[in-house]
Scaffold this active site. Structure first.
Site, PDB file in Angstrom:
ATOM      1  CB  THR A   1      -0.914   0.005   1.248  1.00 30.79           C
ATOM      2  OG1 THR A   1      -1.503   1.302   1.401  1.00 30.79           O
ATOM      3  CG2 THR A   1      -0.150  -0.305   2.516  1.00 30.79           C
TER       4      THR A   1
ATOM      5  CE1 TYR B   1      -4.080  -1.797   5.230  1.00 27.83           C
ATOM      6  CE2 TYR B   1      -3.371   0.344   4.418  1.00 27.83           C
ATOM      7  CZ  TYR B   1      -3.837  -0.922   4.185  1.00 27.83           C
ATOM      8  OH  TYR B   1      -4.044  -1.347   2.902  1.00 27.83           O
TER       9      TYR B   1
HETATM   10  C1  UD1 Z   1      -5.991   4.733   3.037  1.00 16.50           C
HETATM   11  C2  UD1 Z   1      -4.578   4.366   2.788  1.00 16.50           C
HETATM   12  C3  UD1 Z   1      -4.476   3.463   1.584  1.00 16.50           C
HETATM   13  C4  UD1 Z   1      -5.247   2.244   1.862  1.00 16.50           C
HETATM   14  C5  UD1 Z   1      -6.663   2.601   2.161  1.00 16.50           C
HETATM   15  C6  UD1 Z   1      -7.281   1.332   2.678  1.00 16.50           C
HETATM   16  C7  UD1 Z   1      -3.202   6.179   3.617  1.00 16.50           C
HETATM   17  C8  UD1 Z   1      -2.440   7.379   3.276  1.00 16.50           C
HETATM   18  N1  UD1 Z   1      -3.807   5.569   2.581  1.00 16.50           N
HETATM   19  O1  UD1 Z   1      -6.420   5.550   1.990  1.00 16.50           O
HETATM   20  O2  UD1 Z   1      -3.155   3.091   1.356  1.00 16.50           O
HETATM   21  O3  UD1 Z   1      -5.171   1.346   0.789  1.00 16.50           O
HETATM   22  O4  UD1 Z   1      -6.754   3.590   3.184  1.00 16.50           O
HETATM   23  O5  UD1 Z   1      -8.159   1.546   3.678  1.00 16.50           O
HETATM   24  O6  UD1 Z   1      -3.231   5.761   4.758  1.00 16.50           O
HETATM   25  N2  UD1 Z   1     -12.361  11.416   2.845  1.00 16.50           N
HETATM   26  C9  UD1 Z   1     -13.344  12.331   3.177  1.00 16.50           C
HETATM   27  N3  UD1 Z   1     -14.537  11.843   3.640  1.00 16.50           N
HETATM   28  C10 UD1 Z   1     -14.800  10.506   3.796  1.00 16.50           C
HETATM   29  C11 UD1 Z   1     -13.785   9.585   3.438  1.00 16.50           C
HETATM   30  C12 UD1 Z   1     -12.579  10.083   2.988  1.00 16.50           C
HETATM   31  O7  UD1 Z   1     -13.163  13.538   3.063  1.00 16.50           O
HETATM   32  O8  UD1 Z   1     -15.905  10.148   4.237  1.00 16.50           O
HETATM   33  C13 UD1 Z   1     -11.088  11.908   2.286  1.00 16.50           C
HETATM   34  C14 UD1 Z   1      -9.841  11.540   3.067  1.00 16.50           C
HETATM   35  O9  UD1 Z   1      -9.552  12.521   4.036  1.00 16.50           O
HETATM   36  C15 UD1 Z   1      -8.806  11.472   1.956  1.00 16.50           C
HETATM   37  C16 UD1 Z   1      -9.590  10.962   0.756  1.00 16.50           C
HETATM   38  O10 UD1 Z   1     -10.943  11.288   1.032  1.00 16.50           O
HETATM   39  O11 UD1 Z   1      -8.320  12.743   1.641  1.00 16.50           O
HETATM   40  C17 UD1 Z   1      -9.486   9.469   0.552  1.00 16.50           C
HETATM   41  O12 UD1 Z   1      -9.758   8.793   1.787  1.00 16.50           O
HETATM   42  P1  UD1 Z   1     -10.004   7.208   1.861  1.00 16.50           P
HETATM   43  O13 UD1 Z   1     -10.872   6.826   0.725  1.00 16.50           O
HETATM   44  O14 UD1 Z   1     -10.456   6.894   3.236  1.00 16.50           O
HETATM   45  O15 UD1 Z   1      -8.590   6.570   1.593  1.00 16.50           O
HETATM   46  P2  UD1 Z   1      -7.148   6.923   2.207  1.00 16.50           P
HETATM   47  O16 UD1 Z   1      -7.247   7.253   3.653  1.00 16.50           O
HETATM   48  O17 UD1 Z   1      -6.489   7.902   1.301  1.00 16.50           O
END
Ligand code: UD1
Length: 331
Positions: free
Chosen positions: A121, A145
């Site tokens: 990841t 993680y």
């Molecule tokens: C994370 C991991 C990634 C992993 C994935 C699996 C990190 C940096 N990345 O991705 O490697 O494969 O989880 O679980 O740790 N967001 C919102 N609202 C929401 C959900 C998300 O604003 O309800 C935003 C987050 O702040 C982020 C983006 O959307 O900026 C993507 O978030 P998400 O889809 O949760 O994935 P990551 O945290 O990037």
């Protein structure tokens, strides 16, 4: 009969694993799945593919399965994937992702499985201060993680040096979308991933989408990520398998992303375009441990494998995620 070997897919009843199973089957490989069905679904495994219900750390079961099916490669997807949960419950992540994988690798070595493909990841990089993350960017995970996955990369490196096994670790960026033919998708309830959450909201399964932070150092202040279509990722796994078989002395550690990013607002705009209806947005503070921007440099994978992404389009990723979410609602 196909002359292609059989692959054991751990976590093959889960989101990414079930797409890999389809890709392998479509390409004529033999496939056997092992899954404990804690977050996966037996119906996600296609007809004709044996499903062994059990744990990857159950060595007698795994070794019997490897022998019974004459398995020549393992694609290892099984694991826990929720970053905030890993912060609250690190031992679960070191158990499920690191310790159990150690036992799985031991089974592979004992039976003599020559190839191992591992779901790593982008979270292994932490919060790199670069425009695009390269494979040689220092890996400094900021959550358990990411650390639990990095430990597995180290294990594989050491094991491949000591035993007749080569490996490929693919460092996924943000995986999203669903099978274009609508055969599988992301089905686990209580998802935390942005695109899944957003399509649930678009279909009225949630009230709104929380935007985690608007003060990042990004063009619109929201988090930027490199979203990759799950079917392009599955295709990369097949190419990894071919590469490992072609050059048994060579290992690969490769980023898997498109090399460009979208902000949370851009993703939500795409979801709004797909339904022609605005999803309710609620601005909230940052989520603990979220980097502002994470984009891959995918030069290495493009150079190493003949990988041609077919769905590198945010609207298409969203359309497929939405189509699958609608289908889930009908189940
Ligand atoms: C994370 C991991 C990634 C992993 C994935 C699996 C990190 C940096 N990345 O991705 O490697 O494969 O989880 O679980 O740790 N967001 C919102 N609202 C929401 C959900 C998300 O604003 O309800 C935003 C987050 O702040 C982020 C983006 O959307 O900026 C993507 O978030 P998400 O889809 O949760 O994935 P990551 O945290 O990037």
């Amino acid at each position: 009969m196909s002359d292609k070997p059989t692959v054991l897919v751990t976590g093959g009843a889960g989101y990414i694993g079930s797409h890999a199973v389809l890709a392998l089957k479509d390409a004529g490989y033999g496939v056997v799945v092992i899954d404990n069905l804690v977050t996966g679904f037996d119906w996600a495994v296609p007809d004709g593919v044996p499903l062994v219900r059990g744990d990857i750390a159950d060595q007698p079961l795994v070794e019997a399965t490897l022998r019974a099916h004459d398995v020549k490669a393992i694609m290892h997807f099984a694991g826990s994937v929720v970053v905030p949960e890993s912060v609250d419950n690190p031992l679960k992540y070191y158990h499920n992702n690191s310790a159990k994988t150690r036992d799985l690798i031991e089974s592979a070595v004992r039976v003599g499985v020559p190839h191992f493909i591992f779901s790593s990841t982008a979270a292994t990089y932490g919060t790199p201060d670069v425009e695009a993350v390269r494979e040689d960017t220092p890996q400094q995970p900021i959550n358990p993680y990411g650390m639990s996955k990095l430990m597995t990369e180290y294990m594989l490196r050491d094991v491949a040096a000591a035993h007749p096994m080569n490996f490929c670790a693919l460092r996924y960026f943000n995986v999203a979308g669903a099978d274009p033919q609508g055969r599988t998708g992301q089905s686990t309830a209580g998802a935390t991933h942005l695109i899944k959450v957003a399509v649930e909201a678009a279909l009225g399964k949630r009230e709104s989408v929380a935007i985690f932070g608007t003060d990042f150092d990004t063009p619109d202040g929201t988090g930027v990520r490199d979203y990759i279509h799950v079917s392009d990722l599955a295709a990369a796994h097949l190419l990894a398998l071919e590469a490992l078989m072609a050059e048994p002395d060579r290992n690969h550690l490769l980023n898997c992303g498109y090399g460009r990013g979208f902000s949370v607002l851009e993703v939500l705009d795409a979801v709004d375009r797909a339904t022609n209806m605005p999803v309710k947005r609620v601005m909230t503070g940052r989520r603990a441990g979220d980097p502002g921007k994470l984009i891959s440099d995918n030069g290495a994978i493009l150079k190493t494998f003949p990988w041609t992404p077919r769905h590198a389009d945010l609207d298409q990723i969203v359309a497929h995620a939405l189509a699958w979410e609608r289908k889930l609602g009908e189940r």
